[in-house]
Design an enzyme around this catalytic site. Structure first.
Site, PDB file in Angstrom:
ATOM      1  N   GLY A  51     -20.580 -33.479 -63.741  1.00  0.00           N
ATOM      2  CA  GLY A  51     -20.783 -34.915 -63.632  1.00  0.00           C
ATOM      3  C   GLY A  51     -20.456 -35.577 -64.947  1.00  0.00           C
ATOM      4  O   GLY A  51     -20.528 -34.953 -66.009  1.00  0.00           O
ATOM      5  N   HIS A 104     -29.059 -36.855 -62.490  1.00  0.00           N
ATOM      6  CA  HIS A 104     -28.723 -36.796 -63.914  1.00  0.00           C
ATOM      7  C   HIS A 104     -27.742 -37.917 -64.272  1.00  0.00           C
ATOM      8  O   HIS A 104     -27.944 -38.645 -65.255  1.00  0.00           O
ATOM      9  CB  HIS A 104     -28.132 -35.415 -64.242  1.00  0.00           C
ATOM     10  CG  HIS A 104     -27.789 -35.222 -65.684  1.00  0.00           C
ATOM     11  ND1 HIS A 104     -28.565 -34.468 -66.526  1.00  0.00           N
ATOM     12  CD2 HIS A 104     -26.756 -35.675 -66.435  1.00  0.00           C
ATOM     13  CE1 HIS A 104     -28.021 -34.450 -67.735  1.00  0.00           C
ATOM     14  NE2 HIS A 104     -26.922 -35.185 -67.701  1.00  0.00           N
ATOM     15  N   GLU A 105     -26.685 -38.069 -63.473  1.00  0.00           N
ATOM     16  CA  GLU A 105     -25.683 -39.109 -63.761  1.00  0.00           C
ATOM     17  C   GLU A 105     -26.253 -40.505 -63.539  1.00  0.00           C
ATOM     18  O   GLU A 105     -25.974 -41.422 -64.311  1.00  0.00           O
ATOM     19  CB  GLU A 105     -24.421 -38.895 -62.925  1.00  0.00           C
ATOM     20  CG  GLU A 105     -23.711 -37.587 -63.185  1.00  0.00           C
ATOM     21  CD  GLU A 105     -23.508 -37.258 -64.658  1.00  0.00           C
ATOM     22  OE1 GLU A 105     -23.183 -38.161 -65.447  1.00  0.00           O
ATOM     23  OE2 GLU A 105     -23.687 -36.081 -65.030  1.00  0.00           O
ATOM     24  N   HIS A 134     -28.030 -41.635 -66.547  1.00  0.00           N
ATOM     25  CA  HIS A 134     -27.106 -42.118 -67.577  1.00  0.00           C
ATOM     26  C   HIS A 134     -26.743 -43.583 -67.332  1.00  0.00           C
ATOM     27  O   HIS A 134     -26.678 -44.375 -68.271  1.00  0.00           O
ATOM     28  CB  HIS A 134     -25.807 -41.296 -67.586  1.00  0.00           C
ATOM     29  CG  HIS A 134     -25.846 -40.072 -68.423  1.00  0.00           C
ATOM     30  ND1 HIS A 134     -26.054 -40.095 -69.785  1.00  0.00           N
ATOM     31  CD2 HIS A 134     -25.664 -38.766 -68.094  1.00  0.00           C
ATOM     32  CE1 HIS A 134     -26.007 -38.866 -70.264  1.00  0.00           C
ATOM     33  NE2 HIS A 134     -25.771 -38.044 -69.259  1.00  0.00           N
ATOM     34  N   GLN A 175     -20.851 -41.956 -71.131  1.00  0.00           N
ATOM     35  CA  GLN A 175     -20.478 -40.768 -71.897  1.00  0.00           C
ATOM     36  C   GLN A 175     -19.052 -40.819 -72.431  1.00  0.00           C
ATOM     37  O   GLN A 175     -18.663 -39.975 -73.227  1.00  0.00           O
ATOM     38  CB  GLN A 175     -20.676 -39.509 -71.049  1.00  0.00           C
ATOM     39  CG  GLN A 175     -22.133 -39.254 -70.727  1.00  0.00           C
ATOM     40  CD  GLN A 175     -22.283 -38.023 -69.869  1.00  0.00           C
ATOM     41  OE1 GLN A 175     -22.158 -38.084 -68.656  1.00  0.00           O
ATOM     42  NE2 GLN A 175     -22.531 -36.896 -70.525  1.00  0.00           N
ATOM     43  N   CYS A 192     -26.005 -31.094 -70.646  1.00  0.00           N
ATOM     44  CA  CYS A 192     -25.363 -32.405 -70.624  1.00  0.00           C
ATOM     45  C   CYS A 192     -24.184 -32.381 -71.586  1.00  0.00           C
ATOM     46  O   CYS A 192     -24.314 -31.878 -72.704  1.00  0.00           O
ATOM     47  CB  CYS A 192     -26.372 -33.489 -71.024  1.00  0.00           C
ATOM     48  SG  CYS A 192     -25.697 -35.160 -71.046  1.00  0.00           S
ATOM     49  N   LEU A 193     -23.051 -32.927 -71.155  1.00  0.00           N
ATOM     50  CA  LEU A 193     -21.871 -32.931 -72.017  1.00  0.00           C
ATOM     51  C   LEU A 193     -22.096 -33.708 -73.316  1.00  0.00           C
ATOM     52  O   LEU A 193     -21.447 -33.436 -74.315  1.00  0.00           O
ATOM     53  CB  LEU A 193     -20.664 -33.507 -71.262  1.00  0.00           C
ATOM     54  CG  LEU A 193     -20.172 -32.675 -70.078  1.00  0.00           C
ATOM     55  CD1 LEU A 193     -19.031 -33.393 -69.366  1.00  0.00           C
ATOM     56  CD2 LEU A 193     -19.755 -31.285 -70.495  1.00  0.00           C
TER      57      LEU A 193
END
Length: 190
Positions: A45, A148-149, A152, A50, A106-107
């Site tokens: 994701g 999660h996304e 964000h 991000q 997480c990226l």
């Protein structure tokens, strides 16, 4: 085009995304770049924050994951992989009360993994890239990735689920991320 991933402590990660109001070629190009970036960094994701854009837009693709997922459209189960990637545009979520602990990465926090309580299922109202409304229910890993996304998009990070005590245990790792240093896994530290 592969885009740069914004790392922890950049203020853009704390910004609530602005609603998407134009379903045009620019949005489709952004979607393509985000998918390419997500695949390059081996994510499932990626939210607009991000990559430095405070928008209500994220991409999710769990088709390569071996962790079970479920997807219901119109109340009927459908093959998850046939509906990937998913684009979350101006999404709203309805959570179930039933929770489970998810070990997440997480990226924007390379190398960091923490346990996060997540709803087992979510109902999602969103739009596709053409502006068509889309409603579905997700379970398993797909539900976790969507939550999660979605966080964000609201300016919330997975570390926000940690207690003050838990936050102390990752303080050193957060400082390393800020400095651009790698985080060693417990296996690497031995």
């Amino acid at each position: 085009m592969i885009l740069n991933i914004i790392l922890y402590d950049n203020p853009i990660l704390r910004k609530r995304g602005k609603a998407i109001d134009a379903f045009d070629q620019q949005l489709k190009d952004l979607a393509s770049d985000m998918l390419e970036t997500m695949a390059f960094y081996k994510g499932v994701g990626l939210a607009a924050q991000q990559i430095g854009k405070a928008l209500q837009f994220a991409v999710v693709d769990v088709s390569a994951s071996k962790i079970p997922s479920s997807l219901l459209i119109g109340g009927k189960p459908v093959p998850v992989e046939e509906h990937m990637p998913l684009f979350l545009i101006n999404p709203t979520l309805k959570y179930t009360r039933s929770k489970e602990i998810s070990n997440e990465g997480c990226l924007s926090f390379p190398g960091l993994r923490i346990d996060v309580p997540r709803s087992k299922r979510v109902e999602v109202n969103t739009y596709d890239l053409n502006g068509k409304p889309l409603k579905f229910e997700a379970g398993g890993f797909l539900a976790i990735a969507i939550q999660h996304e979605y966080d964000h998009l609201q300016g919330k990070l997975f570390i926000d689920y940690l207690s003050a005590e838990q936050r102390k245990t990752i303080k050193e790792d957060l400082e390393k991320i800020k400095r651009g240093e790698p985080i060693l896994s417990s296996k690497d530290k031995e």
